[in-house]
Enzyme design. Structure first.
Site, short mmCIF file in Angstrom:
data_model
loop_
_atom_site.label_atom_id
_atom_site.label_comp_id
_atom_site.label_asym_id
_atom_site.label_seq_id
_atom_site.Cartn_x
_atom_site.Cartn_y
_atom_site.Cartn_z
N SER A 44 0.91 -1.20 -0.12
CA SER A 44 -0.10 -0.01 -0.15
C SER A 44 0.74 1.30 -0.02
CB SER A 44 -0.93 -0.18 1.20
OG SER A 44 -1.67 1.33 1.27
N HIS A 69 -1.09 -1.00 -4.35
CA HIS A 69 -2.33 -0.97 -3.81
C HIS A 69 -2.42 0.64 -3.58
CE1 HIS A 69 -6.02 -1.88 -1.31
NE2 HIS A 69 -5.64 -0.98 -0.40
N MET A 115 -8.70 8.54 -0.21
CA MET A 115 -9.79 8.73 0.84
C MET A 115 -10.33 9.99 0.81
SD MET A 115 -7.33 7.34 4.04
CE MET A 115 -6.64 5.66 3.90
N HIS A 160 -8.21 1.29 -4.20
CA HIS A 160 -9.32 1.15 -3.36
C HIS A 160 -9.81 2.49 -2.93
CE1 HIS A 160 -9.75 0.09 1.50
NE2 HIS A 160 -10.78 0.19 0.81
N MET A 166 -12.07 4.91 -1.00
CA MET A 166 -12.78 5.08 0.44
C MET A 166 -13.49 6.32 0.42
SD MET A 166 -9.64 3.56 2.67
CE MET A 166 -8.61 3.48 1.46
N MET A 185 -11.70 -5.59 5.06
CA MET A 185 -11.13 -4.58 5.89
C MET A 185 -10.78 -5.35 7.24
SD MET A 185 -10.55 -2.28 4.04
CE MET A 185 -9.44 -1.24 5.14
N GLY A 222 -9.15 4.24 6.79
CA GLY A 222 -8.90 5.33 6.83
C GLY A 222 -7.38 5.73 7.25
N PHE A 223 -6.71 4.71 8.00
CA PHE A 223 -5.48 5.15 8.39
C PHE A 223 -4.56 3.82 8.25
CE2 PHE A 223 -8.27 7.74 10.77
CZ PHE A 223 -7.81 8.95 10.68
N GLY A 224 -3.18 4.02 7.96
CA GLY A 224 -2.43 2.87 7.76
C GLY A 224 -1.90 2.81 9.34
N GLY A 225 -0.99 1.52 9.60
CA GLY A 225 -0.49 1.39 10.75
C GLY A 225 -1.34 0.71 11.93
N ASP A 279 -7.04 -6.27 3.91
CA ASP A 279 -6.31 -4.98 3.88
C ASP A 279 -6.20 -4.35 5.30
OD1 ASP A 279 -5.35 -2.56 3.37
OD2 ASP A 279 -7.03 -1.69 2.31
N SER A 322 2.46 -0.39 6.32
CA SER A 322 3.45 -0.21 7.19
C SER A 322 4.46 -1.19 7.32
CB SER A 322 3.25 -0.03 8.78
OG SER A 322 1.73 0.11 8.77
#
Ligand code: DX5
Ligand code: ZN
Length: 215
Positions: A8, A33, A37, A66, A68, A137, A142-145, A175, A198
């Site tokens: 990603s 990926h 958003m 993707h 969102m 999901m 909305g957020f990585g990590g 994901d 990440s």
């Protein structure tokens, strides 16, 4: 089928996007990926068309986009023109999901549907034949990590059973929070595509971490 790996780019260094795209090109990764958003469907804004265009300029592997965003149908033509090979929209963002999937496929793209962690996979059974990729999901989008939500394994198994029952070739993509710690369990449960942000980009050697997921 060998598991597909989709790094990603949300976790990439945007000041060195060309370098990071070339790293993915040179690795054992299968797809790019790309997380789009809108700050409405999810409480974050990532990047939009100009950045996707920059990625597309350097990427030599399929772009797995993707979305969102709310009302994703408004942008199907645009993402097709930008070179998306797989276009994934959220179940929760579509009033007319079947129609939107037809529109994606009419543009020659593979059609994906993403499900938030709370959305049951059984809702897709009536239209599973229309779906090339289901993106489960394993974090709230909305957020990585973020950390991996454990109940995902059960969803993978349930979805795999639906796909086998209906005899469709639908791929299961996971994901969020994917690492070497959960990859093999996910594959065992039936996952076909692993997205990792990440885990890949914060590694000292991203190419090695991609290879780690691949095996
Ligand atoms: C989250 C995005 C993911 C994210 C994954 O909303 O859809 O693709 O980039 O990042 P990690 O692997 O860091 O959880
Ligand atoms: Zn994503």
């Amino acid at each position: 089928m060998a598991t597909l790996i989709a790094p990603s780019l949300l976790a990439a260094d945007f000041g060195n996007l060309e370098r990071d795209c070339k790293m993915v090109n040179s690795s054992r990764a299968d797809w790019f990926h790309i997380d789009i958003m809108d700050g409405v469907f999810v409480p974050n804004i990532s990047f939009g068309m100009p950045v996707l265009k920059a990625i597309a300029k350097h990427a030599t592997k399929p772009l797995d986009v993707h979305l969102m965003i709310v009302d994703p149908d408004r942008y199907i033509d645009t993402f097709s023109e930008l070179g998306s090979e797989i276009l994934t929209i959220h179940y929760e963002a579509c009033t007319h999901l079947h129609r939107n999937l037809q529109a994606i496929k009419a543009k020659g793209m593979k059609a994906g549907v993403a499900l938030n962690p709370h959305t049951p996979v059984s809702l897709l059974e009536p239209i599973i034949k229309e779906i090339d990729v289901v993106c489960l999901m394993s974090v709230n989008p909305g957020f990585g990590g973020q950390s991996f939500i454990e109940s995902t394994y059960e969803k993978v198994r349930e979805l795999k059973a639906i796909i086998l029952k209906k005899g469709t070739g639908t791929l299961i993509e996971i994901d969020g929070g994917v690492t070497d710690k959960n990859a093999s369990q996910l594959i065992e449960a039936g996952a076909d595509v692993l997205v990792a942000g990440s885990y890949v980009f914060s590694a000292a050697n991203p190419v090695e971490n991609i290879a780690e997921l691949k095996k």
